[in-house]
Structure formats: C-alpha cells, structure tokens
Design a protein around this motif. Structure first.
Motif, short mmCIF file in Angstrom:
data_model
loop_
_atom_site.label_atom_id
_atom_site.label_comp_id
_atom_site.label_asym_id
_atom_site.label_seq_id
_atom_site.Cartn_x
_atom_site.Cartn_y
_atom_site.Cartn_z
N ARG A 85 -10.09 -7.80 19.26
CA ARG A 85 -9.18 -7.26 18.23
C ARG A 85 -7.75 -7.18 18.77
NH1 ARG A 85 -13.57 -3.92 17.15
NH2 ARG A 85 -12.70 -2.22 18.41
N HIS A 86 -7.60 -6.74 20.02
CA HIS A 86 -6.28 -6.65 20.64
C HIS A 86 -5.62 -8.03 20.72
CE1 HIS A 86 -3.12 -5.17 23.27
NE2 HIS A 86 -3.39 -6.15 24.11
N LYS A 87 -6.38 -9.00 21.13
CA LYS A 87 -5.84 -10.36 21.26
C LYS A 87 -5.51 -10.96 19.91
CE LYS A 87 -7.90 -11.29 25.74
NZ LYS A 87 -8.82 -12.08 26.53
N GLU A 88 -6.34 -10.66 18.90
CA GLU A 88 -6.05 -11.16 17.55
C GLU A 88 -4.76 -10.57 17.03
OE1 GLU A 88 -9.67 -10.16 15.49
OE2 GLU A 88 -10.54 -12.14 15.84
N LYS A 89 -4.55 -9.27 17.28
CA LYS A 89 -3.29 -8.63 16.86
C LYS A 89 -2.10 -9.25 17.57
CE LYS A 89 -5.28 -4.13 15.70
NZ LYS A 89 -5.35 -2.70 16.08
N ALA A 90 -2.24 -9.49 18.87
CA ALA A 90 -1.15 -10.10 19.64
C ALA A 90 -0.86 -11.50 19.13
CB ALA A 90 -1.51 -10.12 21.13
N LEU A 91 -1.90 -12.24 18.81
CA LEU A 91 -1.72 -13.60 18.29
C LEU A 91 -1.03 -13.58 16.93
CD1 LEU A 91 -2.26 -16.61 18.70
CD2 LEU A 91 -4.48 -16.28 17.63
N ALA A 92 -1.43 -12.64 16.07
CA ALA A 92 -0.80 -12.53 14.76
C ALA A 92 0.67 -12.15 14.90
CB ALA A 92 -1.54 -11.49 13.91
N GLU A 93 0.97 -11.25 15.83
CA GLU A 93 2.35 -10.85 16.08
C GLU A 93 3.18 -12.03 16.59
OE1 GLU A 93 4.78 -7.79 19.01
OE2 GLU A 93 2.68 -7.37 18.52
N THR A 94 2.60 -12.79 17.49
CA THR A 94 3.30 -13.97 18.03
C THR A 94 3.55 -14.99 16.92
OG1 THR A 94 2.26 -13.62 20.18
CG2 THR A 94 3.18 -15.80 19.76
N ALA A 95 2.55 -15.21 16.08
CA ALA A 95 2.73 -16.16 14.97
C ALA A 95 3.83 -15.68 14.03
CB ALA A 95 1.41 -16.32 14.21
N ALA A 96 3.86 -14.38 13.74
CA ALA A 96 4.91 -13.83 12.87
C ALA A 96 6.28 -14.01 13.51
CB ALA A 96 4.62 -12.36 12.59
N LEU A 97 6.38 -13.78 14.81
CA LEU A 97 7.66 -13.96 15.51
C LEU A 97 8.10 -15.42 15.48
CD1 LEU A 97 7.19 -11.60 18.59
CD2 LEU A 97 8.76 -11.29 16.65
N LEU A 98 7.16 -16.34 15.62
CA LEU A 98 7.51 -17.76 15.54
C LEU A 98 8.04 -18.14 14.16
CD1 LEU A 98 4.60 -19.45 17.55
CD2 LEU A 98 7.03 -19.41 18.16
N VAL A 99 7.38 -17.61 13.14
CA VAL A 99 7.84 -17.89 11.76
C VAL A 99 9.25 -17.33 11.58
CG1 VAL A 99 7.44 -17.32 9.33
CG2 VAL A 99 5.54 -18.05 10.77
N LEU A 100 9.47 -16.10 12.03
CA LEU A 100 10.81 -15.51 11.90
C LEU A 100 11.84 -16.30 12.69
CD1 LEU A 100 10.00 -11.70 12.13
CD2 LEU A 100 10.78 -12.97 10.12
N ARG A 101 11.44 -16.76 13.88
CA ARG A 101 12.36 -17.54 14.71
C ARG A 101 12.74 -18.84 14.01
NH1 ARG A 101 16.05 -16.84 18.51
NH2 ARG A 101 16.19 -18.64 19.84
N LYS A 102 11.76 -19.50 13.37
CA LYS A 102 12.06 -20.74 12.65
C LYS A 102 12.99 -20.48 11.48
CE LYS A 102 8.01 -23.48 13.81
NZ LYS A 102 6.87 -24.24 13.30
N LYS A 103 12.76 -19.38 10.78
CA LYS A 103 13.65 -19.04 9.65
C LYS A 103 15.05 -18.74 10.16
CE LYS A 103 10.20 -17.30 6.43
NZ LYS A 103 9.73 -16.14 5.66
#
Length: 115
Positions: A85-103
């Motif tokens: 669960r911890h790793k899934e949350k970290a992965l989701a956070e990283t994916a969200a940061l990547l999307v924001l970075r691209k925007k």
C-alpha cells in the motif's frame, strides 16, 4: 487382524493399533494369554502402545508448530500488504507529479513561444 501365522513385524499399523486398543484394559495375565493366542510377546504390545503414544505426541507438536508458522505467515502477509500500500501511494504520487511536470513544461513552452 493377521493370524498367528503372519509375523508380527509385518502387521499393518492398523492391526497393531487394534491390538493396543484390545489389550489396553487387560491385566498382565490376560495380556499374556492374549499374546499366546496371537503369537505375540507382551513386550511387543507394550512397544506398540509406546510408539502410538509417541506418534500422538509428535502429531500434537506438529500441530503446534503449524499454528506458530501460520501466525508468522499472517504477520508477514500483513507486513507485505502494508508495504505494498505504501509503495502504491508513492507510485501514484510520482505519477501525479510527472503529470503536473508535463503540464508545467507545456505551459512554459506556450509562454516562451508567444514571445
């Protein structure tokens, strides 16, 4: 149960256990008579009884070990689920940061392209 012609060491475990059960309440004299009829020695019957009891004890010990192992496995499963669960949350956070970075990069490109 095998007759007196069969060697007692060739008897099945079931036959030996049946003999132990049959002789459990017999006196020494009755046990000796029983053994003569079956072609056995009283010591054999006593040994079979002891072996049966040891088997039950090993079975109880094995059950106890299995319960301990099961509890340890359950703890390990819970720990791994928490880590997952911890790793899934970290992965989701990283994916969200990547999307924001691209925007953000896309906005900067648009701002720089307007010049």
């Amino acid at each position: 149960m095998p007759g007196s012609k069969a060697k007692s060491d060739q008897w099945s475990a079931e036959a030996k256990l049946a003999t132990v059960i049959e002789t459990a309440a017999l006196s020494e004299e009755e046990l000796s008579q029983y053994c003569r009829e079956k072609g056995l020695y009283p010591e054999q019957v006593r040994r079979w009884k002891e072996e049966s009891l040891q088997g039950f004890q090993r079975s109880a010990e094995r059950d106890k070990q299995l319960r301990k192992k099961s509890q340890a496995d359950q703890k390990q499963i819970k720990k791994l689920e928490r880590e997952l669960r911890h790793k899934e949350k970290a992965l989701a956070e990283t994916a969200a940061l990547l999307v924001l970075r691209k925007k953000l990069d896309a906005l900067w490109e648009n701002d720089n392209g307007d010049d």
